[in-house]
Design a protein around this motif. Structure first.
Motif, PDB file in Angstrom:
ATOM      1  N   ASP A  93       0.851  -1.199   0.000  1.00  0.00           N
ATOM      2  CA  ASP A  93       0.000   0.000   0.000  1.00  0.00           C
ATOM      3  C   ASP A  93       0.882   1.242   0.000  1.00  0.00           C
ATOM      4  O   ASP A  93       0.666   2.180  -0.766  1.00  0.00           O
ATOM      5  CB  ASP A  93      -0.876   0.054   1.266  1.00  0.00           C
ATOM      6  CG  ASP A  93      -1.933  -1.033   1.298  1.00  0.00           C
ATOM      7  OD1 ASP A  93      -2.333  -1.508   0.217  1.00  0.00           O
ATOM      8  OD2 ASP A  93      -2.347  -1.413   2.416  1.00  0.00           O
ATOM      9  N   LEU A  94       1.871   1.206   0.875  1.00  0.00           N
ATOM     10  CA  LEU A  94       2.745   2.372   1.033  1.00  0.00           C
ATOM     11  C   LEU A  94       3.553   2.647  -0.219  1.00  0.00           C
ATOM     12  O   LEU A  94       3.626   3.786  -0.680  1.00  0.00           O
ATOM     13  CB  LEU A  94       3.692   2.163   2.222  1.00  0.00           C
ATOM     14  CG  LEU A  94       4.762   3.243   2.431  1.00  0.00           C
ATOM     15  CD1 LEU A  94       4.143   4.612   2.669  1.00  0.00           C
ATOM     16  CD2 LEU A  94       5.686   2.868   3.592  1.00  0.00           C
TER      17      LEU A  94
ATOM     18  N   TYR B  14      10.849  -0.838   3.507  1.00  0.00           N
ATOM     19  CA  TYR B  14      10.963  -1.719   4.679  1.00  0.00           C
ATOM     20  C   TYR B  14      11.935  -1.155   5.710  1.00  0.00           C
ATOM     21  O   TYR B  14      11.699  -1.250   6.914  1.00  0.00           O
ATOM     22  CB  TYR B  14      11.413  -3.113   4.248  1.00  0.00           C
ATOM     23  CG  TYR B  14      10.290  -3.939   3.672  1.00  0.00           C
ATOM     24  CD1 TYR B  14       9.249  -4.392   4.490  1.00  0.00           C
ATOM     25  CD2 TYR B  14      10.238  -4.265   2.325  1.00  0.00           C
ATOM     26  CE1 TYR B  14       8.214  -5.148   3.976  1.00  0.00           C
ATOM     27  CE2 TYR B  14       9.199  -5.020   1.796  1.00  0.00           C
ATOM     28  CZ  TYR B  14       8.190  -5.461   2.635  1.00  0.00           C
ATOM     29  OH  TYR B  14       7.166  -6.208   2.115  1.00  0.00           O
ATOM     30  N   ARG B  15      13.042  -0.597   5.246  1.00  0.00           N
ATOM     31  CA  ARG B  15      14.020  -0.039   6.183  1.00  0.00           C
ATOM     32  C   ARG B  15      13.363   1.030   7.050  1.00  0.00           C
ATOM     33  O   ARG B  15      13.515   1.049   8.267  1.00  0.00           O
ATOM     34  CB  ARG B  15      15.222   0.525   5.415  1.00  0.00           C
ATOM     35  CG  ARG B  15      16.340   1.033   6.284  1.00  0.00           C
ATOM     36  CD  ARG B  15      17.614   1.332   5.493  1.00  0.00           C
ATOM     37  NE  ARG B  15      17.413   1.456   4.065  1.00  0.00           N
ATOM     38  CZ  ARG B  15      16.919   2.528   3.470  1.00  0.00           C
ATOM     39  NH1 ARG B  15      16.590   3.582   4.167  1.00  0.00           N
ATOM     40  NH2 ARG B  15      16.757   2.537   2.153  1.00  0.00           N
ATOM     41  N   ASN B  16      12.583   1.893   6.418  1.00  0.00           N
ATOM     42  CA  ASN B  16      11.948   2.959   7.185  1.00  0.00           C
ATOM     43  C   ASN B  16      10.775   2.468   8.027  1.00  0.00           C
ATOM     44  O   ASN B  16      10.570   2.951   9.140  1.00  0.00           O
ATOM     45  CB  ASN B  16      11.530   4.084   6.236  1.00  0.00           C
ATOM     46  CG  ASN B  16      12.730   4.898   5.792  1.00  0.00           C
ATOM     47  OD1 ASN B  16      13.520   5.326   6.623  1.00  0.00           O
ATOM     48  ND2 ASN B  16      12.891   5.080   4.492  1.00  0.00           N
ATOM     49  N   LEU B  17      10.055   1.491   7.530  1.00  0.00           N
ATOM     50  CA  LEU B  17       8.971   0.932   8.350  1.00  0.00           C
ATOM     51  C   LEU B  17       9.559   0.351   9.638  1.00  0.00           C
ATOM     52  O   LEU B  17       9.043   0.575  10.729  1.00  0.00           O
ATOM     53  CB  LEU B  17       8.213  -0.149   7.573  1.00  0.00           C
ATOM     54  CG  LEU B  17       7.262   0.352   6.477  1.00  0.00           C
ATOM     55  CD1 LEU B  17       6.702  -0.824   5.669  1.00  0.00           C
ATOM     56  CD2 LEU B  17       6.111   1.156   7.081  1.00  0.00           C
ATOM     57  N   HIS B  18      10.648  -0.376   9.498  1.00  0.00           N
ATOM     58  CA  HIS B  18      11.261  -0.972  10.686  1.00  0.00           C
ATOM     59  C   HIS B  18      11.834   0.092  11.618  1.00  0.00           C
ATOM     60  O   HIS B  18      11.709  -0.003  12.836  1.00  0.00           O
ATOM     61  CB  HIS B  18      12.350  -1.959  10.274  1.00  0.00           C
ATOM     62  CG  HIS B  18      11.784  -3.174   9.620  1.00  0.00           C
ATOM     63  ND1 HIS B  18      12.509  -3.992   8.798  1.00  0.00           N
ATOM     64  CD2 HIS B  18      10.532  -3.692   9.657  1.00  0.00           C
ATOM     65  CE1 HIS B  18      11.731  -4.974   8.363  1.00  0.00           C
ATOM     66  NE2 HIS B  18      10.528  -4.814   8.866  1.00  0.00           N
TER      67      HIS B  18
ATOM     68  N   TYR C 122       7.680   9.622  -5.732  1.00  0.00           N
ATOM     69  CA  TYR C 122       9.068   9.180  -5.893  1.00  0.00           C
ATOM     70  C   TYR C 122       9.139   7.955  -6.786  1.00  0.00           C
ATOM     71  O   TYR C 122       9.223   6.836  -6.302  1.00  0.00           O
ATOM     72  CB  TYR C 122       9.682   8.857  -4.523  1.00  0.00           C
ATOM     73  CG  TYR C 122       9.777  10.042  -3.594  1.00  0.00           C
ATOM     74  CD1 TYR C 122      10.855  10.926  -3.683  1.00  0.00           C
ATOM     75  CD2 TYR C 122       8.788  10.292  -2.659  1.00  0.00           C
ATOM     76  CE1 TYR C 122      10.946  12.024  -2.846  1.00  0.00           C
ATOM     77  CE2 TYR C 122       8.870  11.398  -1.812  1.00  0.00           C
ATOM     78  CZ  TYR C 122       9.954  12.257  -1.915  1.00  0.00           C
ATOM     79  OH  TYR C 122      10.030  13.343  -1.083  1.00  0.00           O
ATOM     80  N   GLU C 123       9.115   8.194  -8.068  1.00  0.00           N
ATOM     81  CA  GLU C 123       9.175   7.088  -9.028  1.00  0.00           C
ATOM     82  C   GLU C 123      10.478   6.309  -8.834  1.00  0.00           C
ATOM     83  O   GLU C 123      11.530   6.916  -8.690  1.00  0.00           O
ATOM     84  CB  GLU C 123       9.106   7.660 -10.446  1.00  0.00           C
ATOM     85  CG  GLU C 123       8.721   6.630 -11.500  1.00  0.00           C
ATOM     86  CD  GLU C 123       8.904   7.205 -12.907  1.00  0.00           C
ATOM     87  OE1 GLU C 123       8.633   8.408 -13.081  1.00  0.00           O
ATOM     88  OE2 GLU C 123       9.340   6.437 -13.784  1.00  0.00           O
ATOM     89  N   GLY C 124      10.373   5.000  -8.793  1.00  0.00           N
ATOM     90  CA  GLY C 124      11.573   4.182  -8.664  1.00  0.00           C
ATOM     91  C   GLY C 124      11.995   3.916  -7.233  1.00  0.00           C
ATOM     92  O   GLY C 124      13.023   3.295  -6.996  1.00  0.00           O
ATOM     93  N   ILE C 125      11.190   4.370  -6.261  1.00  0.00           N
ATOM     94  CA  ILE C 125      11.514   4.101  -4.853  1.00  0.00           C
ATOM     95  C   ILE C 125      11.574   2.590  -4.646  1.00  0.00           C
ATOM     96  O   ILE C 125      10.791   1.845  -5.234  1.00  0.00           O
ATOM     97  CB  ILE C 125      10.484   4.756  -3.912  1.00  0.00           C
ATOM     98  CG1 ILE C 125      10.937   4.626  -2.465  1.00  0.00           C
ATOM     99  CG2 ILE C 125       9.097   4.161  -4.119  1.00  0.00           C
ATOM    100  CD1 ILE C 125      10.098   5.445  -1.494  1.00  0.00           C
ATOM    101  N   SER C 126      12.536   2.161  -3.834  1.00  0.00           N
ATOM    102  CA  SER C 126      12.731   0.712  -3.704  1.00  0.00           C
ATOM    103  C   SER C 126      12.078   0.137  -2.451  1.00  0.00           C
ATOM    104  O   SER C 126      11.822   0.853  -1.476  1.00  0.00           O
ATOM    105  CB  SER C 126      14.224   0.391  -3.676  1.00  0.00           C
ATOM    106  OG  SER C 126      14.767   0.753  -2.427  1.00  0.00           O
ATOM    107  N   PHE C 127      11.829  -1.159  -2.487  1.00  0.00           N
ATOM    108  CA  PHE C 127      11.254  -1.842  -1.322  1.00  0.00           C
ATOM    109  C   PHE C 127      12.204  -1.762  -0.144  1.00  0.00           C
ATOM    110  O   PHE C 127      11.793  -1.745   1.004  1.00  0.00           O
ATOM    111  CB  PHE C 127      10.945  -3.303  -1.651  1.00  0.00           C
ATOM    112  CG  PHE C 127       9.546  -3.496  -2.128  1.00  0.00           C
ATOM    113  CD1 PHE C 127       8.472  -3.380  -1.243  1.00  0.00           C
ATOM    114  CD2 PHE C 127       9.277  -3.773  -3.458  1.00  0.00           C
ATOM    115  CE1 PHE C 127       7.178  -3.544  -1.674  1.00  0.00           C
ATOM    116  CE2 PHE C 127       7.970  -3.933  -3.904  1.00  0.00           C
ATOM    117  CZ  PHE C 127       6.927  -3.818  -3.001  1.00  0.00           C
ATOM    118  N   ASP C 128      13.482  -1.734  -0.442  1.00  0.00           N
ATOM    119  CA  ASP C 128      14.466  -1.617   0.626  1.00  0.00           C
ATOM    120  C   ASP C 128      14.196  -0.367   1.452  1.00  0.00           C
ATOM    121  O   ASP C 128      14.170  -0.409   2.690  1.00  0.00           O
ATOM    122  CB  ASP C 128      15.868  -1.550   0.015  1.00  0.00           C
ATOM    123  CG  ASP C 128      16.952  -1.655   1.073  1.00  0.00           C
ATOM    124  OD1 ASP C 128      17.280  -2.788   1.435  1.00  0.00           O
ATOM    125  OD2 ASP C 128      17.421  -0.609   1.534  1.00  0.00           O
ATOM    126  N   THR C 129      13.973   0.725   0.787  1.00  0.00           N
ATOM    127  CA  THR C 129      13.682   1.993   1.469  1.00  0.00           C
ATOM    128  C   THR C 129      12.383   1.898   2.253  1.00  0.00           C
ATOM    129  O   THR C 129      12.294   2.349   3.401  1.00  0.00           O
ATOM    130  CB  THR C 129      13.581   3.122   0.427  1.00  0.00           C
ATOM    131  OG1 THR C 129      14.839   3.246  -0.217  1.00  0.00           O
ATOM    132  CG2 THR C 129      13.209   4.437   1.076  1.00  0.00           C
TER     133      THR C 129
END
Lengths: 137, 137
Positions: free
Chosen positions: A39-40, A57-61, A48-55
């Motif tokens: 969703d996020l 999940y890293r920020n969610l955590h 932010y086109e091209g934002i990665s899942f790493d970013t």
DNA sequence: TTTGTAAATAGGAATGATTCCGATTATGAA
DNA sequence: TTCATAATCGGAATCATTCCTATTTACAAA
């Protein structure tokens, strides 16, 4: 906690206040319920086109560790929402829209001494169903 | 529910009573707590070398659908145990060994009328920690 | 304002649980 | 014993999440 306080807290702890972080907090502060990483990212991709899942999940955590967000597992997927820091309570969670309603009853209050010799580390009380709004749609 | 009743129920519903199904039920009836698919397959491999995850998951789901097993999500992984069909209750779950202790208090009893216009479909109340046995080890 | 450095990020590969699928085998009714 | 269908195997596919490396960015200090 509002966005400004959260960004201040980030800075205090030595984290950087990026535009993406502001946007993530903005998303959750308006969501009023549980949302998934997917969703996020779908929301974030608009700005932010091209934002990665790493970013994502890293920020969610990071936000969870800091107590800005809180998480729960629903249907095999982690869901996140703005943490309710004012007082301890539980939630009704709508299966349709993810919105929550506070339940100001904690079953642990009545379990004083019911588990002698047990170490109690955590508990979960959640009610699942359909909220009045989704019910009429 | 004991193994024999479960096998009878299977037969009644047109399912076949295979040796693997008996063994799965035997495993859970002696487990006295939550176990994962991996726990189960490791046990099953002793008697059935080469047993596949397909068989494990297919039967876990079948038994859940039939009410013979019940499942919960712990640490991002599904956990299964023999269903407690005699009466409604909740569990303390040991993070170490997965064993459970009945909690005969249901918070829903006190929420009569607290959620008007909400459709309540399910609820979860679980307590997590360390049981007396694991605590002393 | 410029610079240096550690934090943050992108992109994509890796992981781990779970599901799916085609071919083979076994159960149980006739 | 035969046969149809359910059950199983083996492995590929999927899906959420995590990990890794090279690159970029925020921001403190000069």
């Amino acid at each position: 906690m509002n966005i400004h306080d959260a960004m201040t807290l980030l800075k205090e702890k030595g984290y950087k206040t990026t535009g993406k972080r502001k946007e993530i907090l903005d998303y959750f502060s308006h969501a009023d319920g549980y949302r998934t990483a997917k969703d996020l990212i779908q929301f974030m991709e608009k700005s932010y086109e091209g934002i990665s899942f790493d970013t994502i999940y890293r920020n969610l955590h990071l936000f969870c560790d800091m107590g800005i967000l809180e998480a729960t597992e629903l249907k095999g997927e982690k869901h996140f929402r703005i943490a309710c820091s004012h007082h301890h309570h539980h939630h009704f969670i709508c299966s349709d829209c993810g919105k929550t309603k506070e339940i100001n009853l904690c079953p642990m209050d009545e379990l004083e001494g019911a588990l002698p010799n047990y170490i109690i580390e955590d508990h979960k009380f959640e009610i699942y169903g359909v909220c009045p709004n989704c019910r009429n749609t």
